[in-house]
Write an enzyme that holds these catalytic residues in place. Structure first.
Site, PDB file in Angstrom:
ATOM      1  N   CYS A 113       0.669  -1.304   0.105  1.00 36.92           N
ATOM      2  CA  CYS A 113      -0.101  -0.011  -0.141  1.00 36.92           C
ATOM      3  C   CYS A 113       0.634   1.282   0.072  1.00 36.92           C
ATOM      4  O   CYS A 113       0.490   2.004  -0.809  1.00 36.92           O
ATOM      5  CB  CYS A 113      -1.095  -0.014   1.254  1.00 36.92           C
ATOM      6  SG  CYS A 113      -2.038  -1.404   1.211  1.00 36.92           S
ATOM      7  N   THR A 114       2.032   1.370   0.791  1.00 36.71           N
ATOM      8  CA  THR A 114       2.870   2.574   0.887  1.00 36.71           C
ATOM      9  C   THR A 114       3.663   2.639  -0.590  1.00 36.71           C
ATOM     10  O   THR A 114       3.617   3.442  -1.152  1.00 36.71           O
ATOM     11  CB  THR A 114       3.906   1.837   1.998  1.00 36.71           C
ATOM     12  OG1 THR A 114       3.319   1.918   3.206  1.00 36.71           O
ATOM     13  CG2 THR A 114       5.022   3.313   1.727  1.00 36.71           C
TER      14      THR A 114
END
Length: 157
Positions: A47-48
């Site tokens: 997600c980062t």
């Protein structure tokens, strides 16, 4: 449970709490193109990487008159920390009640090591100026994804 919107369908309306307080709604983007990317959990590796990739292309998306919105089920406080930690320059919607996630068909049964659970499927939609779904990316793989979405946004009139 709803299914993932099809190309040509009207994007389901939504109103979410967002980072920094306030709300973000589909109607906020009327007349503009919008990328909505759904991610499972703020500040996790995939997600980062995905969020940083979209953020790195934010100027190119702006040139294509395309807004970006990230959405997860994380609480606003987690979204605030995530946004500040990586200096993200677009809104992050918080759908703790999972109403939008279900409306967009991304709240799904998942399986890991034989254990079944409900979670967010990483997926992206490009919504046209008229509010209809122009392109979809279900079951996203992060590497190169933001670039692919940008290309689609640049082509869409």
């Amino acid at each position: 449970m709803s299914k993932f919107p099809e190309v040509g369908a009207k994007a389901p309306a939504f109103s979410l709490k967002r980072d920094g307080g306030g709300e973000v709604k589909l109607s906020d983007f009327a007349g503009r193109k919008l990328v909505i990317y759904f991610y499972p959990k703020a500040d996790t590796p995939g997600c980062t990487k995905e969020s940083i990739a979209f953020n790195g292309l934010k100027d190119a998306f702006a040139k294509a008159d395309t807004a970006i919105l990230g959405v997860s089920a994380d609480p606003v406080t987690a979204q605030d920390k995530f946004k500040a930690k990586y200096d993200l320059d677009f809104p992050l919607g918080s759908d703790e009640q999972r109403e939008m996630l279900e409306a967009y068909g991304v709240w799904v049964e998942k399986s890991m090591y034989g254990r079944k659970y409900m979670g967010i499927e990483r997926a992206t939609l490009l919504i046209g100026r008229d509010g209809t779904v122009a392109q979809t990316w279900p079951k996203v793989k992060v590497p190169g994804h933001a670039e692919e979405v940008l290309q689609a946004a640049q082509i869409l009139t």
